[in-house]
Scaffold this active site. Structure first.
Site, PDB file in Angstrom:
ATOM      1  N   ASP A   1      43.183  44.610  48.414  1.00 12.07           N
ATOM      2  CA  ASP A   1      42.257  44.012  47.350  1.00 12.07           C
ATOM      3  C   ASP A   1      42.905  43.648  46.077  1.00 12.07           C
ATOM      4  OD1 ASP A   1      39.588  44.031  46.488  1.00 12.07           O
ATOM      5  OD2 ASP A   1      39.943  45.861  45.632  1.00 12.07           O
TER       6      ASP A   1
ATOM      7  N   ASP B   1      40.615  43.368  42.509  1.00  9.97           N
ATOM      8  CA  ASP B   1      40.103  44.259  41.479  1.00  9.97           C
ATOM      9  C   ASP B   1      39.818  45.819  41.744  1.00  9.97           C
ATOM     10  OD1 ASP B   1      39.501  41.637  40.257  1.00  9.97           O
ATOM     11  OD2 ASP B   1      37.437  41.599  40.094  1.00  9.97           O
TER      12      ASP B   1
ATOM     13  N   ASP C   1      39.612  49.522  47.137  1.00 12.66           N
ATOM     14  CA  ASP C   1      38.475  50.689  46.779  1.00 12.66           C
ATOM     15  C   ASP C   1      37.084  50.813  46.758  1.00 12.66           C
ATOM     16  OD1 ASP C   1      38.241  48.282  44.987  1.00 12.66           O
ATOM     17  OD2 ASP C   1      37.824  49.450  43.292  1.00 12.66           O
TER      18      ASP C   1
HETATM   19 MG   LIG Z   1      37.856  46.229  44.537  1.00 13.16          MG
END
Ligand SMILES: [Mg+2]
Length: 287
Positions: free
Chosen positions: A16, A18, A223
């Site tokens: 991922d 961001d 995240d």
């Molecule tokens: Mg993310």
């Protein structure tokens, strides 16, 4: 899996962006730059897998000096540089300099659903297609050109939810009934076709296997809850800590090791990846 010699496997990292490879607030990737360079030198592809669009990903990929395939809009499309594999994957079509595989739904269908749904139930959200660049900048902290790039979506619509949790749940149920998929990202609720980051990862992994058979080891890093499908298909799942919320929950099992970072964002990515790959770096050096 980790007791195996890392130098004898084909490693793939899928990550991922961001809040994982990029800082949640200022989008910095400085903490991982050196490690990304080392991984590249040792032939470990890092596949960027994000809710971002193709246009956004091409810019970031250039900034990260990444030359590998990438997955956009939460598993909606896989972009493979033409000629990356010896043969074009069967499911791919040619588009400019890429071979593209599209497991997702075109945006026009998503916008039709949103318009119809809003007539009956209202629209307690900011959606990118209806928002001005200024509104997106104010809501996300993106730069103006990044916000404009984020508006150019082909397969998904991010919604900044402004209604209640109950309204959100009801909206998600209606979307599912209509044949779509909703995902909670770090900032947005995403409406998209029936695909996810994990399904697209597996499809891309099959392309690697077809072109270069062998023992593949998949490391995934994310995240947010929208990363869970991707983390679940990995041999090693790295959950990067976020400063503003609890980590998504994924159980360790026989086939998968789960590692949680102590640090946030890219510093957490480096903290977890370095110990996994330092044996590979030192072994290759001594060969
Ligand atoms: Mg993310």
């Amino acid at each position: 899996m980790t007791q195996n010699n890392p130098a004898h496997s084909h490693w793939l990292i899928v990550s991922d962006l961001d809040g994982t490879l990029l800082d949640h607030d200022d989008y910095s990737h400085a903490p991982v730059d050196r490690l990304l360079h080392q991984l590249d030198r040792h032939g470990v592809p890092v596949i960027l897998n994000s809710s971002k669009t193709c246009t956004e990903m091409i810019g970031l990929r250039r900034e990260l000096t990444n030359h590998h395939p990438f997955i956009v809009e939460n598993g909606s499309a896989i972009f493979i540089p033409s000629g990356y594999f010896p043969h074009k994957p069967e499911a791919a079509r040619r588009s400019g300099e890429f071979w593209v595989i599209e497991p997702g739904a075109p945006r026009a269908r998503l916008l039709d659903f949103l318009a119809e749904d809003a007539r009956e139930h209202g629209a307690p959200y900011l959606n990118f297609s209806a928002a001005s660049v200024d509104e997106i900048v104010a809501a996300t902290g993106l730069e103006r050109d990044q916000a404009a790039a984020a508006q150019r979506r082909d397969y998904s619509e991010p919604l900044l939810w402004r209604g209640s949790e109950t309204e959100k749940r009801a909206f998600c149920e209606r979307a599912t009934c209509a044949g779509f998929h909703t995902l909670e990202g770090g900032r947005f609720l995403h409406l998209l076709g029936r695909t996810d980051k994990g399904a697209a990862t597996l499809q891309l992994l099959r392309c690697y296997r077809d072109s270069r058979p062998g023992d593949y080891r998949l490391v995934a890093a994310g995240d947010s809850p929208n990363d869970l499908d991707m983390l679940a298909v990995a041999d090693i799942a790295i959950i990067v800590r976020a400063p503003d919320r609890d980590a998504p929950v994924l159980q360790d099992d026989k086939a998968r090791r789960v590692i949680h970072s102590e640090q946030y964002g890219p510093a957490g990515w480096r903290e977890c990846m370095e110990p996994l790959f330092s044996p590979l770096f030192s072994e290759t050096k001594t060969q």
